[in-house]
Design a protein around this motif. Sequence first.
Motif, PDB file in Angstrom:
ATOM      1  N   VAL A   1      46.458  31.957  37.790  1.00 29.22           N
ATOM      2  CA  VAL A   1      45.404  30.938  37.765  1.00 29.22           C
ATOM      3  C   VAL A   1      45.966  29.643  38.327  1.00 29.22           C
ATOM      4  O   VAL A   1      46.964  29.118  37.830  1.00 29.22           O
ATOM      5  CB  VAL A   1      44.886  30.701  36.332  1.00 29.22           C
TER       6      VAL A   1
ATOM      7  N   CYS B   1      39.397  25.878  40.699  1.00 34.11           N
ATOM      8  CA  CYS B   1      40.221  26.803  39.930  1.00 34.11           C
ATOM      9  C   CYS B   1      40.047  28.178  40.566  1.00 34.11           C
ATOM     10  O   CYS B   1      38.909  28.658  40.718  1.00 34.11           O
ATOM     11  CB  CYS B   1      39.772  26.829  38.468  1.00 34.11           C
TER      12      CYS B   1
ATOM     13  N   VAL C   1      41.479  32.255  40.566  1.00 32.13           N
ATOM     14  CA  VAL C   1      42.258  33.320  39.930  1.00 32.13           C
ATOM     15  C   VAL C   1      42.629  34.339  41.003  1.00 32.13           C
ATOM     16  O   VAL C   1      41.760  34.787  41.764  1.00 32.13           O
ATOM     17  CB  VAL C   1      41.461  34.007  38.803  1.00 32.13           C
TER      18      VAL C   1
ATOM     19  N   MET D   1      39.640  32.913  33.409  1.00 30.88           N
ATOM     20  CA  MET D   1      39.348  31.669  34.117  1.00 30.88           C
ATOM     21  C   MET D   1      38.682  30.654  33.188  1.00 30.88           C
ATOM     22  O   MET D   1      39.081  29.479  33.144  1.00 30.88           O
ATOM     23  CB  MET D   1      38.457  31.938  35.330  1.00 30.88           C
TER      24      MET D   1
END
Length: 342
Positions: free
Chosen positions: A166, A212, A214, A253
């Motif tokens: 992440v 963000c 992943v 996440m």
Amino acid sequence: MINVEESSWPVSWPDLDVAAVPRLAAHDPCWIEAIREGLGHRVFFLQAFAEGKVEGVLPLMLVSGPIFGKFLVGMPYLNTGGVWARSVDAARILIDNACDLADRLDVKYLECRHEVPVDHDRFNFERTDKVHMRLSLPGSDEELDRSFKSKLRSQVKKAGQYDLDVRYGGSEQLDDFYDVFAVNMRDLGTPVFSKRLFAAVLKHFDGDAELCVVRKDDSAIAGAIVVHRHGVTEVPSASSLREFNRTGANMLMYRHLLARAIERGSQTFDFGRSSEDSGTYKFKAQWGAIPSPAVWQYYVRKGDPNEMRPDAGGKQRLVQLWQRLPVGLTRIIGPSIVRGIP
């Protein structure tokens, strides 16, 4: 006496310290700039004055396209927008002027995405079928973790066995985020926003917006754009690839997003809108999010706002058709379609 002026954007941003009709996410010049630049909409900014003092504002955008027609919206892409005013009287006068503007522009309808309804004779339609899902955040991530049920903690822990990575970042992560987002929108049967919109959000929220992403084996499998503002962390767009559902990437996440919100000093995490008892509603509720009202109010001049819903009429056939298109094609034609949808 309250007077309303239609101001050219940009304007000197007001500070309404006391507001009978509260401030919403759209009442932020960064959002107005980002959406104007990212979607190419024209801004109409109504301001109410009394004795030289700003009494209220109503930012609106003209959403138009060759397929669906024209709409006056406060604010497209966002879940909230409309009037922000010191008094109900100022709010009503702003709405009256917005309705006149809708007549002048000959739009199908004016749409105000309120949370607290404003009583006005010219509003002739209302939608309350969705709710905002929001979580009040504790002071530490440890406190948050203790609030979760054991089943939820187990699901997050299970994702750890897949060696997922992440990462947070800015524009350097935009391509990876958008690759996931475009596939997910195609799978949902929804035209995809342009990459330019997300680039504009990162640009205008400089430091308060981030991506963000992943990854599994260096390939992006989930992603979200996150905005931290006024003590609230919100996620305007998030996606994950269905083929990796077994990894729990989406769960991992969101667990990281909640921790990030606390780290950034937010008191509230806004998961966005959902229909009550839907799958997304239950996903958000498991984290502790509770519903709060979403009252979208309309001045309808022609047609029916329900026609724009994805489940309306024959739209399911279009959804199924879109799901069969190559992702590359949807990335080319999708942005020009979706920018015309209020």
